[in-house]
Enzyme design. Structure first.
Site, PDB file in Angstrom:
ATOM      1  N   CYS A 144      36.046  44.206  61.302  1.00 45.58           N
ATOM      2  CA  CYS A 144      35.119  44.797  61.724  1.00 45.58           C
ATOM      3  C   CYS A 144      34.269  46.344  61.296  1.00 45.58           C
ATOM      4  CB  CYS A 144      34.605  45.129  63.119  1.00 45.58           C
ATOM      5  SG  CYS A 144      36.458  45.829  63.525  1.00 45.58           S
TER       6      CYS A 144
ATOM      7  N   CYS B 289      44.109  43.719  66.985  1.00 47.45           N
ATOM      8  CA  CYS B 289      43.140  44.506  68.015  1.00 47.45           C
ATOM      9  C   CYS B 289      43.463  43.714  69.019  1.00 47.45           C
ATOM     10  CB  CYS B 289      41.784  44.991  67.287  1.00 47.45           C
ATOM     11  SG  CYS B 289      40.117  45.676  68.770  1.00 47.45           S
TER      12      CYS B 289
END
Length: 378
Positions: free
Chosen positions: A224, A128
């Site tokens: 997440c 990410c």
């Protein structure tokens, strides 16, 4: 959105302008802050606003907005976006939300599933940072004319004789340098990390004094986009054949049982193997995806003398001397050296898993790192 009226009372006396390492006057500068909706990035936004620079908060919506509403321990979705917007209004800065859900799915979530299916242990947080956050967000920040991009990561940016360096956070318990090893020199020149010299408690105290609603918000979990920590459920959704079973085999050739899908196993794992009748504990030694086989053995079989790395990223040029290597996010750095693309350990290292990162340090400084492709036994 238009910024609301700024706070009428002064911000607490904490470090501010120096943390952003920008030329004076600060009133002529523009800072973009990556706001995830958590306390860390919220405090960074407040510190940025305190410098007098024009401050803009940017939030990337990264995965299903509706499914994340009301969740704690997430970031960049649902309630987190609303929290970021509320903080921006509270401190009086502009705030924008950009939809990057499809990009995040392709570059992070799909890769996460593929890595598990290939028998490797992925680190989606690094992917990410490499893609959506430290590439796409950089583009957005530069398009907005910002002088820098500030984040809530717990690392330090130190000006060295050859340019900016990446250093571990002062608070070892919060250090996130392992997840930023792939940061390029160009990115590091543009990034700012105002929290690298602070303990977490001080950050929360700043948020509390400012009256920010996120002051006591729980920290986001490592992955997440995984609801309740059930990563296997996410992989199954993306790859329906993820639960194909297969043999669990001892390194001596004995078939000990059957597993319930490769996604449930990782190198070094001991618990959850569901093998009965053994007098000594066994660990996952390797995963063979082509045969859909999990190979186990004693702890001694986990020892490796070296690992071959791919996609090596150096910050500040190659480093040929003794260094410290960290092969898991929670592992302690151990003495090692680089020989070409091989990371050679001074003493045998255990639980080194393909798919993880090997991050290289010179004491507190991050030298770079690479992805573990394969290991060499003792």
């Amino acid at each position: 959105m238009n910024p609301s009226t700024p706070l009428s009372r002064p911000l607490p006396a904490v470090p501010s302008a120096a943390d952003f390492q920008l030329p004076e006057p600060l009133s002529a500068r523009k800072i973009v802050v990556a706001m995830s909706g958590g306390v860390d990035s919220s405090v960074v936004a407040a510190l940025a606003a305190r410098t007098g620079a024009e401050t803009i908060g940017v939030t990337l919506q990264l995965y299903d907005h509706g499914a994340a509403v009301g969740r704690t321990g997430s970031c960049c979705a649902g309630q987190d976006i609303r929290d970021a917007r509320a903080v921006a209004e509270r401190i009086g800065i502009a705030h924008y939300v950009f939809d990057y859900e499809s990009r995040f799915r392709e570059s992070v979530m799909e890769d996460f599933a593929d890595e598990y299916m290939a028998g490797r242990t992925p680190i989606p947080c690094v992917k990410c940072n490499m893609g959506v956050k430290f590439t796409d967000l950089f583009t957005l920040a530069r398009e907005l004319g910002a002088d820098c991009l500030a984040t809530g990561h717990y690392v330090r940016r130190v000006e060295g004789p050859q340019g900016a360096q990446l250093h571990r956070a002062m608070d070892d318990a919060r250090d996130q340098s392992y997840f930023l090893f792939a940061t390029t020199q160009d990115q590091l020149d543009y990034l700012r990390f105002p929290l690298g010299g602070m303990p977490k408690g001080e950050v929360r105290e700043i948020a509390r004094e400012l009256g920010l609603g996120v002051a006591m918000k729980p920290d986001s979990q490592d992955i997440c986009f995984v609801p309740d920590g059930d990563y296997a459920k996410v992989v199954r959704k993306l790859r329906p054949d993820a639960d194909d079973d297969g043999e669990i085999v001892h390194i001596d050739g004995r078939v000990l049982g059957r597993h319930r899908g490769l996604i449930h196993y990782t190198v070094g794992q001991r618990k959850g193997l569901e093998i009965g009748g053994l007098t000594d504990p066994v660990y996952v030694v390797r995963i063979e995806p082509e045969q859909k086989r999990v190979v186990v053995g004693p702890r001694s079989a986990l020892a490796v003398s070296a690992a071959r790395l791919t996609d090596i990223n150096w910050l500040g040029g190659d480093f040929s001397g003794p260094l410290l290597a960290k092969v898991r996010s929670m592992a302690r750095p151990v003495p090692a050296r680089m020989e070409g693309d091989r990371l050679v350990f001074d003493t045998p290292e255990y639980g080194v898993s393909p798919g993880q990162a090997a991050v290289l340090y010179d004491e507190e400084r991050v030298l770079g790192g690479g992805w573990i492709k394969e290991t060499v036994g003792v």
